[in-house]
Design a protein around this motif. Structure first.
Motif, PDB file in Angstrom:
ATOM      1  N   ASP A 116      -4.906   8.379   2.224  1.00  0.00           N
ATOM      2  CA  ASP A 116      -4.380   7.694   1.078  1.00  0.00           C
ATOM      3  C   ASP A 116      -4.631   8.204  -0.137  1.00  0.00           C
ATOM      4  OD1 ASP A 116      -6.216   5.601   0.294  1.00  0.00           O
ATOM      5  OD2 ASP A 116      -6.510   5.891   2.226  1.00  0.00           O
ATOM      6  N   TRP A 137       0.963  -1.209  -0.060  1.00  0.00           N
ATOM      7  CA  TRP A 137      -0.094  -0.068   0.129  1.00  0.00           C
ATOM      8  C   TRP A 137       0.929   1.152   0.139  1.00  0.00           C
ATOM      9  CZ3 TRP A 137       0.142  -3.666   3.779  1.00  0.00           C
ATOM     10  CH2 TRP A 137       0.880  -3.234   5.007  1.00  0.00           C
ATOM     11  N   HIS A 148       1.378   6.821   1.024  1.00  0.00           N
ATOM     12  CA  HIS A 148       0.298   5.940   1.216  1.00  0.00           C
ATOM     13  C   HIS A 148      -0.512   5.785  -0.015  1.00  0.00           C
ATOM     14  CE1 HIS A 148       1.249   5.785   5.608  1.00  0.00           C
ATOM     15  NE2 HIS A 148       1.087   4.530   5.326  1.00  0.00           N
ATOM     16  N   SER A 165      -2.827   3.217  -0.673  1.00  0.00           N
ATOM     17  CA  SER A 165      -4.249   2.837  -0.307  1.00  0.00           C
ATOM     18  C   SER A 165      -4.059   2.861   1.354  1.00  0.00           C
ATOM     19  CB  SER A 165      -4.410   1.623  -0.818  1.00  0.00           C
ATOM     20  OG  SER A 165      -3.519   0.670  -0.562  1.00  0.00           O
TER      21      SER A 165
END
Length: 244
Positions: free
Chosen positions: A211, A81, A182, A184
């Protein structure tokens, strides 16, 4: 620069750290970039954080690597992620003469322009936001977490949730500016469970962070190549396509 150009490496955190260290030890002779996406989750501690027996045991129980990096700051939960982007700057480059606030502000603007171009709404931080974040981090006992507070050059959502974190490794033969985006959401509860044996602190960390996928409404795997291309396009000419 189209989406076909993909200077992205997918690998482990230790492999990334070794590559960064090797280049700094050998000497940075020209501006370079390292785009890295982690192939597996890992808990990353700052260089001043020494994992204790409890943290080691909890990480082993969760089957997660527990690693110390060479830069400062708090604990990070790295994984697929997250996109890590390291900018290598030669010691004789004009950027190397700037202080930490100036050089982080330079990188911050590149990130803001990049994410805005990819329809990820964001903004930079000011001193008041930094000061307030440190108070919140202290009040909520979150100083152990890298993404619990803000520093110069970092990027947040319009409502102030952290999106891009920064760190610096400065050696005699070059500088590495390391940033983590980030793409996700990550599991803040698992990070808190391992580092402080209190998964409930993950809820507080989740409220302080955001994110790219959530902010843009576009899937992370679709955003990733566009973010890399947009980042490269916004670098000075002497950085163009010089990837490690």
């Amino acid at each position: 620069m189209g989406n076909n150009f993909q200077p992205l490496i997918v690998g482990s955190m230790p492999a990334e750290q070794q590559r960064i260290n090797d280049l700094l030890m050998a000497g940075v002779e020209q501006p370079q970039l390292l785009f890295w996406q982690y192939d597996e989750p890992a808990v990353i501690m700052g260089c001043s954080q020494r994992p204790d027996e409890g943290q080691i045991a909890r990480a082993e129980s969760a089957e997660l690597p527990l690693i110390r990096r060479r830069s400062g700051g708090g604990a990070v939960f790295a994984g697929p992620w997250m996109l890590s982007v390291t900018v290598f700057i030669p010691p004789d480059h004009p950027l190397a003469k700037q202080n930490i606030i100036e050089i982080f502000s330079w990188l911050e603007q590149i990130w803001i322009d990049t994410l805005t171009a990819c329809a990820v709404p964001c903004k930079g931080v000011d001193q008041a936001m930094i000061d307030r974040s440190k108070i919140i981090s202290q009040e909520q006992d979150l100083k152990w977490a890298c993404y619990a507070s803000l520093s110069h050059g970092e990027v947040v959502s319009h409502d102030g949730r952290k999106l891009v974190g920064l760190a610096q490794i400065r050696k005699r033969k070059g500088i590495a500016l390391v940033s983590g985006l980030h793409l996700s959401p990550c599991d803040w509860h698992q990070l808190s469970a391992i580092v402080v044996d209190n998964p409930q602190q993950g809820s507080a960390l989740a409220r302080l962070n955001s994110d790219a996928q959530s902010l843009s409404g576009t899937a992370a795997e679709q955003l990733l190549p566009d973010i890399i291309s947009a980042f490269l396009e916004r670098l000075p000419d002497d950085f163009c396509q010089k990837t490690v």
